[in-house]
Motif scaffolding. Structure first.
Motif, PDB file in Angstrom:
ATOM      1  N   LEU A  75      24.781 -21.523  60.593  1.00 33.17           N
ATOM      2  CA  LEU A  75      23.380 -21.265  60.900  1.00 33.17           C
ATOM      3  C   LEU A  75      22.503 -21.409  59.653  1.00 33.17           C
ATOM      4  O   LEU A  75      21.322 -21.760  59.746  1.00 33.17           O
ATOM      5  N   TYR A  76      23.086 -21.166  58.495  1.00 36.88           N
ATOM      6  CA  TYR A  76      22.388 -21.448  57.246  1.00 36.88           C
ATOM      7  C   TYR A  76      22.167 -22.955  57.099  1.00 36.88           C
ATOM      8  O   TYR A  76      21.073 -23.408  56.736  1.00 36.88           O
ATOM      9  N   LEU A  77      23.178 -23.754  57.426  1.00 33.36           N
ATOM     10  CA  LEU A  77      23.032 -25.209  57.355  1.00 33.36           C
ATOM     11  C   LEU A  77      21.962 -25.698  58.323  1.00 33.36           C
ATOM     12  O   LEU A  77      21.248 -26.663  58.040  1.00 33.36           O
ATOM     13  N   GLY A  78      21.841 -25.043  59.465  1.00 24.37           N
ATOM     14  CA  GLY A  78      20.861 -25.458  60.457  1.00 24.37           C
ATOM     15  C   GLY A  78      19.462 -24.930  60.219  1.00 24.37           C
ATOM     16  O   GLY A  78      18.525 -25.306  60.931  1.00 24.37           O
ATOM     17  N   GLY A  79      19.312 -24.041  59.227  1.00 28.01           N
ATOM     18  CA  GLY A  79      17.999 -23.499  58.919  1.00 28.01           C
ATOM     19  C   GLY A  79      17.651 -22.230  59.660  1.00 28.01           C
ATOM     20  O   GLY A  79      16.497 -21.781  59.623  1.00 28.01           O
ATOM     21  N   PHE A  80      18.631 -21.609  60.298  1.00 27.10           N
ATOM     22  CA  PHE A  80      18.382 -20.390  61.069  1.00 27.10           C
ATOM     23  C   PHE A  80      18.580 -19.114  60.245  1.00 27.10           C
ATOM     24  O   PHE A  80      18.148 -18.047  60.667  1.00 27.10           O
ATOM     25  N   ARG A  81      19.249 -19.209  59.108  1.00 22.55           N
ATOM     26  CA  ARG A  81      19.487 -18.042  58.256  1.00 22.55           C
ATOM     27  C   ARG A  81      19.381 -18.454  56.796  1.00 22.55           C
ATOM     28  O   ARG A  81      19.591 -19.629  56.450  1.00 22.55           O
ATOM     29  N   ASP A  84      21.219 -15.621  51.472  1.00 21.35           N
ATOM     30  CA  ASP A  84      21.286 -14.208  51.095  1.00 21.35           C
ATOM     31  C   ASP A  84      21.645 -13.322  52.283  1.00 21.35           C
ATOM     32  O   ASP A  84      22.247 -12.256  52.107  1.00 21.35           O
ATOM     33  N   SER A  85      21.296 -13.762  53.498  1.00 21.21           N
ATOM     34  CA  SER A  85      21.606 -12.953  54.678  1.00 21.21           C
ATOM     35  C   SER A  85      23.094 -12.930  54.986  1.00 21.21           C
ATOM     36  O   SER A  85      23.558 -12.110  55.790  1.00 21.21           O
ATOM     37  N   LEU A  86      23.857 -13.810  54.347  1.00 21.80           N
ATOM     38  CA  LEU A  86      25.305 -13.880  54.554  1.00 21.80           C
ATOM     39  C   LEU A  86      26.081 -13.103  53.500  1.00 21.80           C
ATOM     40  O   LEU A  86      27.304 -12.996  53.592  1.00 21.80           O
ATOM     41  N   GLN A 162      30.075 -23.331  48.095  1.00 17.29           N
ATOM     42  CA  GLN A 162      30.425 -24.556  48.812  1.00 17.29           C
ATOM     43  C   GLN A 162      29.438 -24.832  49.947  1.00 17.29           C
ATOM     44  O   GLN A 162      29.061 -25.976  50.189  1.00 17.29           O
ATOM     45  N   THR A 163      29.030 -23.794  50.632  1.00 18.69           N
ATOM     46  CA  THR A 163      28.073 -23.960  51.717  1.00 18.69           C
ATOM     47  C   THR A 163      26.725 -24.423  51.177  1.00 18.69           C
ATOM     48  O   THR A 163      26.064 -25.288  51.763  1.00 18.69           O
ATOM     49  N   GLU A 164      26.321 -23.873  50.038  1.00 20.93           N
ATOM     50  CA  GLU A 164      25.066 -24.289  49.420  1.00 20.93           C
ATOM     51  C   GLU A 164      25.133 -25.743  48.963  1.00 20.93           C
ATOM     52  O   GLU A 164      24.159 -26.498  49.110  1.00 20.93           O
ATOM     53  N   ILE A 165      26.274 -26.153  48.422  1.00 17.22           N
ATOM     54  CA  ILE A 165      26.424 -27.546  47.983  1.00 17.22           C
ATOM     55  C   ILE A 165      26.317 -28.488  49.172  1.00 17.22           C
ATOM     56  O   ILE A 165      25.634 -29.519  49.114  1.00 17.22           O
ATOM     57  N   LEU A 166      26.978 -28.149  50.271  1.00 11.33           N
ATOM     58  CA  LEU A 166      26.929 -29.014  51.445  1.00 11.33           C
ATOM     59  C   LEU A 166      25.499 -29.149  51.959  1.00 11.33           C
ATOM     60  O   LEU A 166      25.047 -30.249  52.292  1.00 11.33           O
TER      61      LEU A 166
END
Length: 420
Positions: A75-81, A84-86, A162-166
């Motif tokens: 959901l972070y990748l999709g712009g929904f979160r 920091d919320s994770l 890793q999620t931020e890099i992607l």
């Protein structure tokens, strides 16, 4: 059934049973050590501590000071979160439950001496040990890819950087560019599910780069919630997603990180961003302690005890336990069963029959959530599914929106259940 925070904690905590009486006099408290502070490990540490009423000395070993959930990272990748919320810290877990949180790597287990060695030096003794190390990656699972290439072609299957890099790689794609995912074989960590990830990246690209393409090379013939995802891709992101299954060479893949090329059944695809999700195995500490058969660690379903060592329990992604998926919900459910077994073994308190449950939610588009789940029991051979459910294709929009809201309630509930 709509899952609320109160319902989640109430029903899943039921297996924890009654509080054990504190040990009397000057006798040293028995020691429970937990390796890994994710959905399994943090939950197990918290429930052992609180349900023993202080009768057990609990230590949690976790190298990270902030835990980023893999579940909901799509959901972070999709712009929904936001990222920091994770993120969740261990301070409240430690303070409210009198848990000794050690931020270090567990590098080895002496099963005879019952000690855990730390990277920073020294060791921690245990009477019962819980291991919840998550996943590792199988070397050479995808030819051309290694952990050394994870910045060029991130896996984003462990939360955080890793999620931020992607996400940065996807945002930097040129107009009309190509995103390639190399999907994993079974079994794999469920959240962040690859196909929810495809949906969330498609959602982002539809707004930011609508002529971009997504290519998925998949070694499987089918995948969980396949009809639901393909319906969503066709209706919501028409022409954007090209899924190549094993019948069409999706399992015959090689990657070239230096040139950002992916070979799919011999055909070269130039990738502007690439997500390689390799085949998985139990976290390294389980292998180092000789607790695995093949890639995973077999357990006794009723207690989550290792089949190699009765003083060790193994949870979550690392465990070979039967029918449950490798999800955060499953790890949390297994942790409560293991915590009850540890408490019973160390204090003599009552142990109730094991019960397990799981639900995996996925977001396909705004307010368009789907789910799959089941209830489970422990048999002699495995954790066995006894009742299951799944969203249906063609569901009304209000039902899909309610499913998404249910997932938000679950996220708040499970993170509170993990960290207090």
């Amino acid at each position: 059934m709509t899952l609320t925070r109160r319902h989640f904690i109430g029903t899943t905590a039921a297996v924890a049973g009654t509080l054990a009486a504190p040990m009397l006099g000057a006798q040293t408290r028995p020691r429970a050590v937990v390796i890994g502070g994710g959905a399994g490990g943090a939950t197990a540490a918290r429930y052992i501590a609180k349900d023993s009423g202080g009768a057990i000395d609990v230590t949690l070993i976790e190298p990270s000071r902030s835990y980023y959930t893999c579940f909901f990272s799509n959901l972070y990748l999709g712009g929904f979160r936001s990222i920091d919320s994770l993120a969740h810290s261990y301070g409240k877990l430690a303070a409210d439950n009198d848990i000794n949180v050690v931020h270090d790597w567990a590098t080895g287990i002496d099963r005879d001496a019952r000690t855990v060695a730390l990277a920073g030096g020294g060791s921690i003794p245990y009477d019962r040990l819980i291991i919840a190390p998550g996943i590792g990656f199988i070397d050479d699972a995808v030819p051309g890819w290694s952990v050394a290439a994870q910045n060029a072609m991130p896996h984003a299957y462990k939360g955080g950087s890793q999620t931020e890099i992607l996400k940065a790689r996807i945002a930097a794609m040129p107009e009309g560019g190509t995103f390639v995912m190399v999907a994993p074989p079974n079994p794999y960590r469920c959240p962040p599910g690859p196909y929810e990830r495809v949906s969330m990246i498609a959602h982002y690209l539809r707004e930011a780069n609508p002529t971009a393409k997504i290519v998925v090379a998949d070694p499987k013939e089918k995948f969980s919630k396949m009809a639901l995802f393909q319906e969503g891709w066709n209706d919501l992101y028409p022409g954007m997603v090209d899924w190549i299954g094993s019948d069409f060479g999706g399992g015959n893949v090689e990657v070239r990180p230096d040139s950002m090329e992916v070979l799919i059944d011999g055909e070269v695809v130039k990738a502007d961003a690439c997500n390689v999700i390799p085949a998985m195995k139990a976290g390294q500490i389980a292998h180092a302690a000789a607790l695995t058969e093949g890639n995973w660690a077999p357990v006794v379903p009723a207690t989550m005890q290792s089949r190699m060592d009765e003083n060790i329990h193994i949870l979550g992604d690392a465990a070979a336990q039967g029918d449950m998926p490798k999800s955060g919900f499953a790890a949390n459910s297994q942790a409560k069963v293991a915590a009850m077994a540890v408490r019973g073994a160390l204090t003599g308190s009552r142990v109730f029959p094991a019960k397990f449950s799981n639900t995996c939610w996925s977001l396909i588009d705004t307010d368009n959530g789907v789910k799959v789940g089941a209830s489970y029991i422990a048999t002699d051979e495995k954790i066995a599914s006894v009742d299951s459910f799944i969203s249906q294709t063609g569901e009304a929009g209000d039902l899909r929106a309610a499913t998404y809201r249910e997932s938000l309630g679950w996220y708040d509930a499970i993170t509170a259940d993990m960290f207090g």
